[in-house]
Enzyme design. Sequence first.
Site, PDB file in Angstrom:
ATOM      1  N   TYR A  61     -11.299  -4.335   3.630  1.00  0.00           N
ATOM      2  CA  TYR A  61     -10.312  -3.760   4.539  1.00  0.00           C
ATOM      3  C   TYR A  61     -10.981  -3.585   5.894  1.00  0.00           C
ATOM      4  CZ  TYR A  61      -6.388  -0.560   5.733  1.00  0.00           C
ATOM      5  OH  TYR A  61      -5.287   0.040   6.279  1.00  0.00           O
ATOM      6  N   ASP A 119      -5.740   9.659   9.510  1.00  0.00           N
ATOM      7  CA  ASP A 119      -4.408   9.220   9.914  1.00  0.00           C
ATOM      8  C   ASP A 119      -3.989   9.787  11.264  1.00  0.00           C
ATOM      9  OD1 ASP A 119      -3.274   7.482   7.885  1.00  0.00           O
ATOM     10  OD2 ASP A 119      -3.629   9.175   6.530  1.00  0.00           O
ATOM     11  N   GLU A 144       0.859  -1.171   0.000  1.00  0.00           N
ATOM     12  CA  GLU A 144       0.000   0.000   0.000  1.00  0.00           C
ATOM     13  C   GLU A 144       0.901   1.228   0.000  1.00  0.00           C
ATOM     14  OE1 GLU A 144      -3.727   1.436   2.612  1.00  0.00           O
ATOM     15  OE2 GLU A 144      -2.975  -0.527   3.158  1.00  0.00           O
TER      16      GLU A 144
END
Lengths: 411, 264
Positions: free
Chosen positions: B174, B60, B49
């Site tokens: 995911y 994040d 990734e």
Amino acid sequence: MTITPLAPTPKIKPDILGSRPDRLGRFGKFGGKYVPETLMSALSDLETEAKYYQQDPTFLKELDGYLTDYVGRPSPLYLAERLTAHYGTAQIYLKREDLNHTGAHKINNALAQALLAVRMGKKRIIAETGAGQHGVATATVCARFGLECVIYMGVHDMERQSLNVFRMKLMGAEVRPVASGTGTLKDATSEAIRDWVTNVETTHYILGSVAGPHPYPMLVRDFHAVIGRETRQQCLDKWQGLPDILIACVGGGSNAMGLFHEFVDEPAVRLIGVEAAGQGVDTDKHAATLTQGRVGVLHGAMSYLLQDQDGQVQEAHSISAGLDYPGVGPEHSYLKDLGRAEYYSVTDQEALDAFQRLSQLEGIIPALETAHAIAYLETLMPQLNPNQKIVLNCSGRGDKDVQTVISAIDL
Amino acid sequence: MISVSAKFEQLRSHGKAALIPFITAGDPDLATTTEALKILDRSGADLIELGVPYSDPLADGPVIQAAATRALAKGVTLDQVLDLVKNVAPELRSPIILFCYYNPILNLGIENFLQKIYNAGARGLVVPDLPLEESHVLLEPAAKIGIEVILLVAPTTPEARFEAIASQSQGFVYLVSSTGVTGVRSQVSKKVQSIIERLRTVTDKPIAVGFGISQPDQAKQVIEWNADGAIVGSAMVRLLAEEGGLKAIEELCVNLKRAIASVI
């Protein structure tokens, strides 16, 4: 300054506007929910709960009681006679949101969302703040209802709004400095969203503007719509008619949306939003999102956005911390594209001049954010006639800005 | 370049699980990113990734935020990242999955973006701020062009959404292992195990777990819980930014692979 068209004709019929937002949280193509999956369920819970309580008479009665006795509503609609005489054209009325408890319109939304959080069983509150007004309003209602309160604020804003930082701490809030990015409202908002992603099960996020993912733009607008509803009644009481023009500053756009909402379906009423041109829209230091930005996605919503050619979000600049934001509420983008509302921008210097003008002519020290709306009168007033009536949203008081202004002007 | 789903099929047919390291493109610099991709590829990575640096990465945590900020401060652009991918991809066995926030995609135009990354050699795409409801504009053109768009399931995702997300997700599902942003965590929540079990009842697609996995024993844990892959991001990014970074990520990658391979 941009030239205002003399005789604006509304380009749309009100019914075309339809329901705002639609079922998917969209205002035309704007709005939506561009957030990590982790938040999706919290957003739909919030939407469901808000919908329920906004129709619950007990909730509304309680909210109304606090708005009256704690906030001090209704806020007056005041004829600014000397400011009116200064221009000698239309009558200028100020909607005195600066007289609310905590000194700005922000408390309307913070209070209502806190009441909602209590009902949703969330005992921890987070919020972002730029100028500190929303942070202070949130800290205030958290103190009032005994809720844990964490406020995210950019380090740069903490410096220029140290008085508000102290007020928040005094009321028991924890103020967390955000150093990432530019250390302003954009970064504080990102950090608040990260906190929410992490603590979503225990925490309610009191977002402070008509921005962010659905349902926030709708929710925050609805909780500020009291400004416009009172204005309509006060206009009826004073002259048995509607105002001709509404004018308000726009950063994220909450005070403007609060004033406009009641009148969006009244095509005879001109709606004007004033953004921060900072050091000038021809420089790279401004926050004129609607007049200079391109459509993009920031903080969960599609809207106009200041961004570079690669789609990286640009730093905004304004002397006013509350307007220093590269995004804008999606409903404003929608109203702009429809031609229903007009948006212009004024520079830091023009705002500083207006800050002094209102202080000296009316004995009212406005917030620097509000001063942007006042500054636009310089362009607007010469185009009007004495039969017209303007309502300008005096969204906040300027005590918090005195430190900033001391270094910018000589008296 | 093999597709993401073909890679998983290959691994499955050998009874293996995938190791998916993540690094931020351009941190500490583009040359190191190129080297890092080659090293990860030969040290046990099955897919890689690659994060496109963005100014406002709200999914994040501090480590990847800082990496993106450093990369942008050096002037790293999407075009440079894609040039890099184009140069290095032919040398890799691992398909490249780009991790990119939505605004740079929208800015370029969705089809244009997809075509560009496909031409560069990327085969998968994760857009952390594009949930199922907003993803349709991306899914249809991506399928035509040959980019697999991977959707995310979070610990807060109601079970009622599992099926819809899994059926639309391409390549794999995911699974976000913790309620929060990306970052290193001391342990993986037990809840992950039950979510994997529930997901298995609605989909045959591979499930890879990420957000918070940094140690070999954590990777091993999620594979023992029957995941098809483990994604390791912040730990890689942190090591790579330090001196001796390439050596350090090689070692971590080898150890992760060994831990995953030990699960029978």
